[in-house]
Structure formats: structure tokens, C-alpha cells
Design a protein around this motif. Sequence first.
Motif, PDB file in Angstrom:
ATOM      1  N   ASP A 231       0.558  -1.254  -0.136  1.00 11.39           N
ATOM      2  CA  ASP A 231       0.066  -0.103   0.031  1.00 11.39           C
ATOM      3  C   ASP A 231       0.965   1.115   0.150  1.00 11.39           C
ATOM      4  OD1 ASP A 231      -2.383  -1.486  -0.137  1.00 11.39           O
ATOM      5  OD2 ASP A 231      -2.602  -1.404   2.144  1.00 11.39           O
ATOM      6  N   ASP A 232       0.162   2.232  -0.503  1.00 11.58           N
ATOM      7  CA  ASP A 232       1.113   3.540  -0.511  1.00 11.58           C
ATOM      8  C   ASP A 232       1.155   4.066   0.792  1.00 11.58           C
ATOM      9  OD1 ASP A 232       2.001   5.842  -1.266  1.00 11.58           O
ATOM     10  OD2 ASP A 232       0.898   6.623  -3.113  1.00 11.58           O
ATOM     11  N   VAL A 233       2.209   4.395   1.464  1.00 10.16           N
ATOM     12  CA  VAL A 233       2.088   4.859   2.626  1.00 10.16           C
ATOM     13  C   VAL A 233       1.716   6.237   2.661  1.00 10.16           C
ATOM     14  CG1 VAL A 233       3.995   3.585   3.519  1.00 10.16           C
ATOM     15  CG2 VAL A 233       4.627   5.850   2.461  1.00 10.16           C
ATOM     16  N   ARG A 234       1.656   7.078   1.624  1.00 13.03           N
ATOM     17  CA  ARG A 234       1.111   8.379   1.569  1.00 13.03           C
ATOM     18  C   ARG A 234      -0.238   8.512   1.988  1.00 13.03           C
ATOM     19  NH1 ARG A 234       3.607  10.089  -4.184  1.00 13.03           N
ATOM     20  NH2 ARG A 234       2.627   8.085  -4.722  1.00 13.03           N
ATOM     21  N   ARG A 235      -1.056   7.259   1.758  1.00  8.78           N
ATOM     22  CA  ARG A 235      -2.224   7.370   2.095  1.00  8.78           C
ATOM     23  C   ARG A 235      -2.837   6.962   3.413  1.00  8.78           C
ATOM     24  NH1 ARG A 235      -4.928   8.396  -2.516  1.00  8.78           N
ATOM     25  NH2 ARG A 235      -3.800   7.996  -4.428  1.00  8.78           N
ATOM     26  N   MET A 236      -1.710   6.776   4.352  1.00 14.46           N
ATOM     27  CA  MET A 236      -1.877   6.355   5.732  1.00 14.46           C
ATOM     28  C   MET A 236      -3.007   7.450   6.450  1.00 14.46           C
ATOM     29  SD  MET A 236      -0.195   3.748   6.541  1.00 14.46           S
ATOM     30  CE  MET A 236      -0.125   3.715   7.986  1.00 14.46           C
ATOM     31  N   ASP A 237      -3.985   6.438   7.137  1.00 13.83           N
ATOM     32  CA  ASP A 237      -5.054   7.196   7.742  1.00 13.83           C
ATOM     33  C   ASP A 237      -4.430   7.297   9.202  1.00 13.83           C
ATOM     34  OD1 ASP A 237      -7.402   8.224   8.897  1.00 13.83           O
ATOM     35  OD2 ASP A 237      -8.760   7.007   7.671  1.00 13.83           O
ATOM     36  N   TRP A 238      -3.887   8.304   9.631  1.00 17.70           N
ATOM     37  CA  TRP A 238      -3.387   8.597  10.997  1.00 17.70           C
ATOM     38  C   TRP A 238      -4.319   8.386  12.167  1.00 17.70           C
ATOM     39  CZ3 TRP A 238       1.247   6.565  10.888  1.00 17.70           C
ATOM     40  CH2 TRP A 238       2.120   6.929   9.706  1.00 17.70           C
ATOM     41  N   PRO A 239      -5.392   9.419  11.972  1.00 20.48           N
ATOM     42  CA  PRO A 239      -6.362   9.282  13.090  1.00 20.48           C
ATOM     43  C   PRO A 239      -6.871   7.992  13.471  1.00 20.48           C
ATOM     44  CG  PRO A 239      -6.701  11.368  11.689  1.00 20.48           C
ATOM     45  CD  PRO A 239      -5.743  10.429  11.055  1.00 20.48           C
ATOM     46  N   VAL A 240      -7.218   7.084  12.362  1.00 18.64           N
ATOM     47  CA  VAL A 240      -7.868   5.847  12.428  1.00 18.64           C
ATOM     48  C   VAL A 240      -6.525   4.834  13.090  1.00 18.64           C
ATOM     49  CG1 VAL A 240      -8.799   3.806  11.693  1.00 18.64           C
ATOM     50  CG2 VAL A 240      -9.558   6.174  10.998  1.00 18.64           C
TER      51      VAL A 240
ATOM     52  N   THR B  85      -6.794  -5.221  -6.425  1.00 17.58           N
ATOM     53  CA  THR B  85      -7.419  -5.787  -5.231  1.00 17.58           C
ATOM     54  C   THR B  85      -6.554  -6.286  -4.120  1.00 17.58           C
ATOM     55  OG1 THR B  85      -7.420  -7.731  -6.400  1.00 17.58           O
ATOM     56  CG2 THR B  85      -9.377  -6.194  -6.891  1.00 17.58           C
ATOM     57  N   ARG B  86      -5.403  -6.614  -4.524  1.00 15.99           N
ATOM     58  CA  ARG B  86      -4.403  -7.042  -3.609  1.00 15.99           C
ATOM     59  C   ARG B  86      -3.396  -6.053  -3.000  1.00 15.99           C
ATOM     60  NH1 ARG B  86      -3.432 -12.511  -3.383  1.00 15.99           N
ATOM     61  NH2 ARG B  86      -1.300 -12.207  -2.781  1.00 15.99           N
ATOM     62  N   GLY B  87      -3.983  -4.782  -3.371  1.00 14.12           N
ATOM     63  CA  GLY B  87      -3.156  -3.613  -2.464  1.00 14.12           C
ATOM     64  C   GLY B  87      -1.713  -3.197  -3.327  1.00 14.12           C
ATOM     65  N   THR B  88      -1.531  -3.899  -4.365  1.00 12.30           N
ATOM     66  CA  THR B  88      -0.473  -3.427  -5.253  1.00 12.30           C
ATOM     67  C   THR B  88      -0.815  -2.768  -6.331  1.00 12.30           C
ATOM     68  OG1 THR B  88      -0.010  -5.315  -6.213  1.00 12.30           O
ATOM     69  CG2 THR B  88       1.099  -5.297  -4.331  1.00 12.30           C
ATOM     70  N   THR B  89      -0.046  -2.001  -6.858  1.00  8.39           N
ATOM     71  CA  THR B  89      -0.241  -0.906  -8.254  1.00  8.39           C
ATOM     72  C   THR B  89       0.162  -1.599  -9.390  1.00  8.39           C
ATOM     73  OG1 THR B  89       1.586   0.615  -7.994  1.00  8.39           O
ATOM     74  CG2 THR B  89      -0.617   1.103  -6.844  1.00  8.39           C
ATOM     75  N   ARG B  90       1.440  -2.098  -9.307  1.00  8.78           N
ATOM     76  CA  ARG B  90       2.136  -2.713 -10.576  1.00  8.78           C
ATOM     77  C   ARG B  90       3.108  -3.726 -10.389  1.00  8.78           C
ATOM     78  NH1 ARG B  90       2.049   2.774 -10.911  1.00  8.78           N
ATOM     79  NH2 ARG B  90       1.036   3.568 -12.867  1.00  8.78           N
TER      80      ARG B  90
END
Length: 332
Positions: A55-64, A327-332
Amino acid sequence: MENAGGSTARAEAVLGRLQLLVTRKLDGLLQGDYVGLLPGPGSEAGESREYRPGDDVRRMDWPVTARTTLPHVRRTVADRELETWLAVDLSASLEFGTALSLKSDLVLAAATAMAHLTVRGGNRIGAVVGTGTGVRPPERASRWRRKAATASTTGAESPQAPFVRMPARPGRKEAQGLLRAIARTRIQPGRADLGALIEMLNRPPRRRGVAVVISDFMAPVEGWARPVRKLGVRHDVLAVEVVDPRELELPDVGVMTLADPETGLLHEVQTADPELRRRYAEAAGEQRAAIARALRAAGASHLRLRTDTDWLLDMVRFVAAQRHARTRGTTR
């Protein structure tokens, strides 16, 4: 005039067969809640889920993440209106083929498939085309023309720099007109500047979308690698590489006369020499590996179509693999 009319008739016939083939083969195989060939992550915030490797760490949801003490990422919803731009390379090197089709036929086939997969639900598609004489819009695409290219100092039209692109427009009818204009474009002698062609998709800046570069990428890598990287900062980039088997290895057929389609130079080669065939295959392999490395470094998805295989099946497999990776969380 007869020659031009015959060429136009052939282009119409080829395009008609391609559209029928693409519709029959792709409909039912690639259906789903996607708006394009590369179902990107989108830009609208959605629900959160636990972090998975890749997963892209830039999309981390820090509050959750703080509340649950487990790493979470924020899902995003893809925009419902997709804008797709095609950079279509029709250099003289594409007018070559030794198997089932010419490389230029594969270019048109790939463009047709992209249009079919993206033009739905209000999605828009536009294109720029490069020929041997430079970067230009396809012939007889007057309905998209807005401004004539002018020289910087005299104000006269510049025949070498017609930087007029076909704006992205919605609807299947507009997409068919775009494909018809591409099919009618005559390949000119010389080499197109692939880097300049790709750069036209960077200017002016557009909303996030899909950028598709269709070429044999025979131009020097250093000339187009940076524009592709720049394109990948804002858009999902798909690079469609068109290859003929004779570009990868030489057959043992004795003396062969080879012609450079971009310069017209002739060269005789003794293909019976095994050492020559080995060196040729090694050089071709190194060239293709350099192309793959440059595209991977730019973050572009890479689809290779060959003139000796079922290009439509290769495309279906590629799209299925891309969606499975998403769907598995990878992009390429």
C-alpha cells in the motif's frame, strides 16, 4: 487521388474490422465497476482499511491508526468521469511487420481498444499523433482543430510544428471520429521526436486521468524517459510497446538486405553467420531491457504487444492482472 482514396478506404475497412473485433472480444470479458483500462485509486476520500504490504504509505489514515493502534490506509473513490489521452507514435519505424500484421496496425488496434474501454459514462478521450515529420494532429481531423500553429517571430504558420491536439471529448461518436482520423494519418519519412510527443500531454496541466503512450520506443531512451516520469506524477501512465519478432532476432536466411524506414539507408547482412545473429539478439535484448527499466522507473504500467501473437488476448490478460493487483493492494 486514386492512391489517397484507396488508402482512405483501406483505413476505414481496417478500423471497421478492429472495432467489431474489440467489441465482440472485450464485451463480457472486462465488465465491472471500472471507468478505464487502468482503474486508478481516484481522488475522493473513502473508507479506511488495515494496511497491507504494498500500500502507498502516503495514504495512511493517521487518526484511525491512532485510535485502533493498527496501521490503516484511507481508500479513495475513483472519479466517475475519466479523461484519457493517447500519445500515438506513427514514426516510419512503425511501418514494418514480418508476422501477422504491421506494427502500425497494432498501434491502431491498441488505440481502438483504449477508446472502447474508456469511453463510457461521460468519459472523455483525446489524442496527439507523431509522424516522421514531427508532432501533428491526424489528417482530416478538422472538427477538433481550434488554432493553427504559428511561428514565434513572424506569425506565419509553421509546417514543422503543428502543435494542435485533438481535445478530449465525451461520447462514442466522438471517439470513433478520433480513431478514424488516426487511421487516415499517413506515415511520413524521418523520425518523430517521441519525447516532444509525450511532453504534449504534460502541457497544459490537466486533471488527473489516464495517459497512454503507444509506440515501439525505438527512439533513444534518454530522449523520452524524463517526459514519461513527469507524466506519471499526475496521471496513471500506460506504455504500450509494439514489437516485431524480427526486431528481437534474425532468421538464418543467408544474405538479407535491410532498409532503415526512417532514413532509407540500405545494408546487406549475412544472416548465416551465427555470431552475428547472437550479437544482434544480445543487443536487441539489452535495448528492450533498457526500455523496460525506464518505464518501470517512471512508474508506468508496461504492456508489450507483438505482431506474431494474439494482441487482444495479451491485452485482456494485462487488464485482468492490473485489476487483480489493485485488489491485493499493489499497483504494478
